[in-house]
Scaffold this motif. Structure first.
Motif, mmCIF file in Angstrom:
data_model
loop_
_atom_site.group_PDB
_atom_site.id
_atom_site.type_symbol
_atom_site.label_atom_id
_atom_site.label_comp_id
_atom_site.label_asym_id
_atom_site.label_seq_id
_atom_site.Cartn_x
_atom_site.Cartn_y
_atom_site.Cartn_z
ATOM 1 N N ALA A 190 0.833 -1.196 0.000
ATOM 2 C CA ALA A 190 0.000 0.000 0.000
ATOM 3 C C ALA A 190 0.871 1.251 0.000
ATOM 4 O O ALA A 190 1.930 1.280 0.620
ATOM 5 N N LYS A 191 0.421 2.254 -0.719
ATOM 6 C CA LYS A 191 1.154 3.519 -0.793
ATOM 7 C C LYS A 191 0.930 4.291 0.509
ATOM 8 O O LYS A 191 -0.210 4.491 0.924
ATOM 9 N N PRO A 192 2.024 4.731 1.182
ATOM 10 C CA PRO A 192 1.837 5.501 2.408
ATOM 11 C C PRO A 192 1.111 6.811 2.115
ATOM 12 O O PRO A 192 1.295 7.401 1.057
ATOM 13 N N GLU A 193 0.308 7.246 3.047
ATOM 14 C CA GLU A 193 -0.429 8.488 2.893
ATOM 15 C C GLU A 193 -0.142 9.395 4.080
ATOM 16 O O GLU A 193 0.212 8.931 5.161
ATOM 17 N N TRP A 194 -0.298 10.700 3.866
ATOM 18 C CA TRP A 194 -0.099 11.657 4.948
ATOM 19 C C TRP A 194 -1.155 11.439 6.014
ATOM 20 O O TRP A 194 -2.313 11.201 5.714
ATOM 21 N N GLN A 195 -0.711 11.525 7.252
ATOM 22 C CA GLN A 195 -1.587 11.335 8.402
ATOM 23 C C GLN A 195 -1.522 12.583 9.284
ATOM 24 O O GLN A 195 -0.523 13.316 9.245
ATOM 25 N N TRP A 233 5.611 16.974 7.223
ATOM 26 C CA TRP A 233 5.356 18.113 6.359
ATOM 27 C C TRP A 233 5.506 19.331 7.257
ATOM 28 O O TRP A 233 4.729 19.542 8.180
ATOM 29 N N GLY A 241 1.598 17.287 8.998
ATOM 30 C CA GLY A 241 1.286 15.879 8.786
ATOM 31 C C GLY A 241 2.548 15.051 8.840
ATOM 32 O O GLY A 241 3.650 15.585 8.924
ATOM 33 N N MET A 300 4.266 10.856 7.676
ATOM 34 C CA MET A 300 4.132 9.529 7.073
ATOM 35 C C MET A 300 5.383 8.732 7.425
ATOM 36 O O MET A 300 6.448 9.306 7.684
#
Length: 79
Positions: free
Chosen positions: A3-8, A23, A65, A67
């Motif tokens: 799975a592609k990591p996403e900003w959290q 970020w 954010g 990741m």
């Protein structure tokens, strides 16, 4: 394919010393609109603060954010 990591949300970032991507936006920089960066960072529990690569101590970090870092690439085993 992983799975592609996403900003959290930064509120969910690990605070155990794990190195992550953040970020970063610095608000005490007059050019903050041009100073948005992805940086490596880690939370230092004993100091209760974030250490961010390349960020001087005179800048107040605003983190929007995070990741996880990607896994290292596999090295080929050639004789």
């Amino acid at each position: 394919m992983p799975a592609k990591p996403e900003w959290q949300p930064i509120e969910t970032a690990p605070k155990d010393g794990t190195v992550i991507f953040v970020w970063h936006v610095s608000t005490n920089n007059p050019h903050a609109a041009f100073d948005t960066n992805i940086k490596k960072a880690q939370y230092i529990p004993d100091l209760e603060e974030w250490r961010i690569d390349g960020l001087g101590g005179n800048l107040t970090p605003i983190l929007a954010g995070w990741m996880p870092l990607p896994a290292a690439p596999a090295l080929s085993q050639t004789p």
